[in-house]
Design a protein around this motif. Structure first.
Motif, mmCIF file in Angstrom:
data_model
loop_
_atom_site.group_PDB
_atom_site.id
_atom_site.type_symbol
_atom_site.label_atom_id
_atom_site.label_comp_id
_atom_site.label_asym_id
_atom_site.label_seq_id
_atom_site.Cartn_x
_atom_site.Cartn_y
_atom_site.Cartn_z
ATOM 1 N N LEU A 14 0.840 -1.196 0.000
ATOM 2 C CA LEU A 14 0.000 0.000 0.000
ATOM 3 C C LEU A 14 0.877 1.249 0.000
ATOM 4 C CD1 LEU A 14 -2.739 1.426 0.150
ATOM 5 C CD2 LEU A 14 -2.639 1.175 2.639
ATOM 6 N N LEU A 15 1.921 1.245 0.814
ATOM 7 C CA LEU A 15 2.846 2.387 0.852
ATOM 8 C C LEU A 15 3.536 2.561 -0.499
ATOM 9 C CD1 LEU A 15 4.246 4.642 2.447
ATOM 10 C CD2 LEU A 15 5.920 2.959 3.202
ATOM 11 N N GLU A 16 3.979 1.469 -1.098
ATOM 12 C CA GLU A 16 4.657 1.543 -2.395
ATOM 13 C C GLU A 16 3.721 2.090 -3.475
ATOM 14 O OE1 GLU A 16 6.020 -2.470 -2.934
ATOM 15 O OE2 GLU A 16 7.663 -2.213 -1.483
ATOM 16 N N LEU A 17 2.485 1.617 -3.472
ATOM 17 C CA LEU A 17 1.511 2.093 -4.453
ATOM 18 C C LEU A 17 1.159 3.560 -4.215
ATOM 19 C CD1 LEU A 17 -0.076 1.117 -6.891
ATOM 20 C CD2 LEU A 17 -1.887 0.383 -5.345
ATOM 21 N N ALA A 18 1.049 3.944 -2.949
ATOM 22 C CA ALA A 18 0.766 5.350 -2.622
ATOM 23 C C ALA A 18 1.899 6.248 -3.090
ATOM 24 C CB ALA A 18 0.539 5.499 -1.124
ATOM 25 N N GLU A 20 3.959 5.587 -5.586
ATOM 26 C CA GLU A 20 3.905 5.569 -7.046
ATOM 27 C C GLU A 20 2.863 6.552 -7.567
ATOM 28 O OE1 GLU A 20 2.279 2.294 -10.110
ATOM 29 O OE2 GLU A 20 3.956 1.600 -8.865
ATOM 30 N N ARG A 21 1.726 6.628 -6.879
ATOM 31 C CA ARG A 21 0.640 7.525 -7.298
ATOM 32 C C ARG A 21 0.763 8.918 -6.685
ATOM 33 N NH1 ARG A 21 -4.824 3.824 -7.337
ATOM 34 N NH2 ARG A 21 -4.027 2.233 -8.741
ATOM 35 N N LYS A 22 1.799 9.116 -5.869
ATOM 36 C CA LYS A 22 2.065 10.406 -5.221
ATOM 37 C C LYS A 22 0.913 10.865 -4.323
ATOM 38 C CE LYS A 22 5.203 11.935 -8.903
ATOM 39 N NZ LYS A 22 6.046 10.829 -8.716
ATOM 40 N N VAL A 23 0.369 9.917 -3.553
ATOM 41 C CA VAL A 23 -0.702 10.221 -2.602
ATOM 42 C C VAL A 23 -0.341 9.699 -1.210
ATOM 43 C CG1 VAL A 23 -2.568 10.364 -4.305
ATOM 44 C CG2 VAL A 23 -1.984 8.151 -3.291
ATOM 45 N N THR A 24 0.945 9.598 -0.934
ATOM 46 C CA THR A 24 1.418 8.997 0.319
ATOM 47 C C THR A 24 0.880 9.730 1.541
ATOM 48 O OG1 THR A 24 3.448 8.498 -0.885
ATOM 49 C CG2 THR A 24 3.474 8.119 1.476
ATOM 50 N N ASP A 25 0.961 11.054 1.535
ATOM 51 C CA ASP A 25 0.501 11.820 2.694
ATOM 52 C C ASP A 25 -1.002 11.657 2.911
ATOM 53 O OD1 ASP A 25 3.059 12.730 3.250
ATOM 54 O OD2 ASP A 25 2.829 14.531 2.025
ATOM 55 N N ALA A 26 -1.769 11.644 1.823
ATOM 56 C CA ALA A 26 -3.218 11.491 1.935
ATOM 57 C C ALA A 26 -3.577 10.111 2.491
ATOM 58 C CB ALA A 26 -3.876 11.691 0.573
ATOM 59 N N VAL A 27 -2.906 9.077 2.013
ATOM 60 C CA VAL A 27 -3.186 7.724 2.498
ATOM 61 C C VAL A 27 -2.758 7.590 3.957
ATOM 62 C CG1 VAL A 27 -2.666 5.263 2.188
ATOM 63 C CG2 VAL A 27 -3.070 6.706 0.190
ATOM 64 N N LYS A 28 -1.659 8.237 4.321
ATOM 65 C CA LYS A 28 -1.204 8.202 5.722
ATOM 66 C C LYS A 28 -2.251 8.839 6.626
ATOM 67 C CE LYS A 28 1.133 10.013 9.367
ATOM 68 N NZ LYS A 28 0.730 11.159 10.161
ATOM 69 N N LYS A 69 -14.689 10.427 1.776
ATOM 70 C CA LYS A 69 -13.929 11.027 2.866
ATOM 71 C C LYS A 69 -12.465 10.615 2.865
ATOM 72 C CE LYS A 69 -18.041 11.133 5.720
ATOM 73 N NZ LYS A 69 -18.791 10.392 6.685
ATOM 74 N N VAL A 70 -12.136 9.601 2.073
ATOM 75 C CA VAL A 70 -10.757 9.119 2.004
ATOM 76 C C VAL A 70 -10.300 9.092 0.556
ATOM 77 C CG1 VAL A 70 -10.903 7.717 4.111
ATOM 78 C CG2 VAL A 70 -11.437 6.676 1.913
ATOM 79 N N ASN A 71 -9.008 8.995 0.372
ATOM 80 C CA ASN A 71 -8.422 8.893 -0.953
ATOM 81 C C ASN A 71 -8.965 7.652 -1.661
ATOM 82 O OD1 ASN A 71 -6.135 7.834 -2.823
ATOM 83 N ND2 ASN A 71 -5.670 10.001 -2.473
ATOM 84 N N GLU A 72 -9.043 7.715 -2.966
ATOM 85 C CA GLU A 72 -9.555 6.589 -3.755
ATOM 86 C C GLU A 72 -8.731 5.315 -3.521
ATOM 87 O OE1 GLU A 72 -9.884 5.374 -8.430
ATOM 88 O OE2 GLU A 72 -10.081 7.495 -7.918
ATOM 89 N N PHE A 97 1.134 0.607 8.548
ATOM 90 C CA PHE A 97 1.330 1.583 7.480
ATOM 91 C C PHE A 97 1.917 2.874 8.041
ATOM 92 C CE2 PHE A 97 0.247 5.153 4.843
ATOM 93 C CZ PHE A 97 0.546 4.704 3.566
ATOM 94 N N ILE A 98 1.346 3.348 9.137
ATOM 95 C CA ILE A 98 1.828 4.594 9.748
ATOM 96 C C ILE A 98 3.271 4.430 10.201
ATOM 97 C CG2 ILE A 98 1.514 6.157 11.713
ATOM 98 C CD1 ILE A 98 -1.542 5.531 11.430
ATOM 99 N N SER A 99 3.596 3.299 10.773
ATOM 100 C CA SER A 99 4.959 3.037 11.226
ATOM 101 C C SER A 99 5.933 3.000 10.046
ATOM 102 C CB SER A 99 4.989 1.716 11.991
ATOM 103 O OG SER A 99 6.284 1.451 12.450
ATOM 104 N N LEU A 100 5.559 2.314 8.965
ATOM 105 C CA LEU A 100 6.413 2.261 7.767
ATOM 106 C C LEU A 100 6.576 3.650 7.150
ATOM 107 C CD1 LEU A 100 5.031 -0.985 6.075
ATOM 108 C CD2 LEU A 100 7.297 -0.685 7.097
ATOM 109 N N TYR A 101 5.488 4.415 7.119
ATOM 110 C CA TYR A 101 5.532 5.778 6.589
ATOM 111 C C TYR A 101 6.508 6.632 7.402
ATOM 112 C CZ TYR A 101 4.005 10.557 5.597
ATOM 113 O OH TYR A 101 3.978 11.892 5.277
ATOM 114 N N ASN A 102 6.368 6.567 8.735
ATOM 115 C CA ASN A 102 7.238 7.361 9.599
ATOM 116 C C ASN A 102 8.698 6.972 9.414
ATOM 117 O OD1 ASN A 102 5.123 8.830 10.644
ATOM 118 N ND2 ASN A 102 4.849 7.499 12.406
ATOM 119 N N LYS A 103 8.956 5.687 9.306
ATOM 120 C CA LYS A 103 10.324 5.203 9.108
ATOM 121 C C LYS A 103 10.887 5.725 7.791
ATOM 122 C CE LYS A 103 12.967 0.915 9.286
ATOM 123 N NZ LYS A 103 12.876 -0.540 9.420
#
Length: 181
Positions: A14-18, A20-28, A69-72, A97-103
């Motif tokens: 999910l993080l990798e796809l986010a 790739e689509r440049k929506v990482t912050d929104a998904v986080k 209310k959330v990203n697609e 996901f949040i932990s991987l994002y923060n790392k």
């Protein structure tokens, strides 16, 4: 397989796809909101974990709650995971996901527990301490525990620094027990 391993297996792509689509912050942000909902609503958590409620029903419930209310990408992910009979793991996946994002972003999650609430100066001092120890930007959460009497405990992942009065008294007690044996 442990729940944490399952969670990481779903959170990583999910993080990798986010990214790739440049929506990482929104998904986080979506995952943080989802995690907060799981922590605040016991009924919601029970619904996710219930073997009685069918996957399609769970999927419909999630759509009604999160539609628009959330990203697609987040909505699609929740739908797929739910239909694959993995809804019970969604709270752990969100945390992973949040932990991987923060790392990935260079943040260090830390929790400081004190006897009284921190003022701005003390909070800044703890943030500086976390940065000195880890070399990363701190994401500090505060917890008040009056039983500490004084001092603090600082949790950095699986590492804990206990500089509380209660911890020091416990250390003294252990030292005296060893000496009397």
């Amino acid at each position: 397989m442990s729940i944490s391993r399952i969670a990481v297996r779903y959170a990583t792509p999910l993080l990798e796809l986010a990214e790739e689509r440049k929506v990482t912050d929104a998904v986080k942000e979506d995952m943080a909101s989802f995690s907060t909902l799981c922590e605040s609503s016991h009924d919601f958590l029970l619904m996710l974990k219930s073997p009685i409620i069918q996957n399609l029903q769970k999927s419909e419930i999630l759509k009604k709650i999160f539609d628009g209310k959330v990203n697609e990408l987040t909505a699609t992910f929740l739908d797929i995971v739910t239909k694959k009979n993995r809804a019970k793991f969604l709270p752990e996946i969100a945390k992973a996901f949040i932990s991987l994002y923060n790392k990935k972003m260079g943040y260090q999650e830390a929790q400081v527990t004190t006897a009284v609430a921190l003022d701005a100066e003390l909070k800044a001092a703890f943030e500086k301490l976390v940065t000195e120890i880890t070399g990363k930007k701190p994401l500090l959460t505060e917890k008040v525990n009056p039983e500490l009497v004084g001092g603090y405990t600082l949790q950095l992942g699986d590492q804990q620094i206990d500089e509380s009065v209660r911890g020091q008294l416990r250390d003294l007690q252990l030292k005296f027990q060893k000496e009397t044996i």
